[in-house]
Design an enzyme around this catalytic site. Structure first.
Site, PDB file in Angstrom:
ATOM      1  CB  THR A   4      -0.965   0.002   1.208  1.00 39.11           C
ATOM      2  OG1 THR A   4      -1.786  -1.164   1.127  1.00 39.11           O
ATOM      3  CG2 THR A   4      -1.841   1.241   1.234  1.00 39.11           C
ATOM      4  CB  CYS A   5       3.939   2.118   1.870  1.00 35.10           C
ATOM      5  SG  CYS A   5       3.294   1.644   3.486  1.00 35.10           S
TER       6      CYS A   5
END
Length: 169
Positions: free
Chosen positions: A57-58
């Site tokens: 996600t990052c």
């Protein structure tokens, strides 16, 4: 303590690697100190934190979204954009290079959680074998005072994302 609007950010010294266009692609020199009060004094700062560099996600959403909206953030008066994680400065530097951040976003290490812990923004990530990490969050800081707090309560990017930040600016 838990961070809220009006909180003065902790006065701590974190680490980052200075962006150098002609530097070796796989190395960072000596990580440099970044004192939060010196760097943020008199400035409007958007600081977003991620649980870990290179995580899905990052790397796929959170950081790229801030990078893609860099000009829009600057046009709204943001002086400094900071990406913070518990990873060391070398990892943050490598992640920034892999994302082609250049000098647009400061990739800052809070390896000892000296910034996030006093704000109540850490999480236990031992179940992922990652130890204690930062929560996924974003702050708008104006002259050392927090004016917006967006902390994720579920997986994904919502109140800590660039669209939430832009709506608050």
């Amino acid at each position: 303590m838990s961070v809220e609007v009006g909180t003065v950010v902790p006065n701590v010294t974190l680490k980052y690697c200075v962006y150098e266009a002609d530097a070796a692609p796989n190395a960072c020199g000596i990580p440099q100190p970044l004192n939060t009060h010196s760097a943020f004094k008199g400035k409007k700062v958007v600081l977003f934190a991620v649980p870990g560099a290179f995580t899905p996600t990052c790397s796929n959403t959170h950081l790229p979204d801030f990078l893609s909206k860099y000009e829009e953030l600057k046009s709204k008066g943001v002086d400094l954009i900071v990406c913070l994680a518990a990873n060391d400065a070398f990892v943050m530097n490598a992640w920034g290079k892999s994302q082609n951040v250049q000098d647009k976003i400061l990739m800052v290490s809070d390896g000892n959680l000296e910034f996030t812990q006093p704000l109540g923004l850490t999480q236990d990530s031992r179940k992922f074998t990652m130890g204690e990490r930062t929560k996924r969050f974003a702050l708008i800081i104006d002259d050392l005072k927090v004016t917006y707090v967006g902390v994720e309560s579920e997986p994904g990017v919502g109140p800590s994302g660039v669209e939430a930040i832009l709506a608050e600016l």
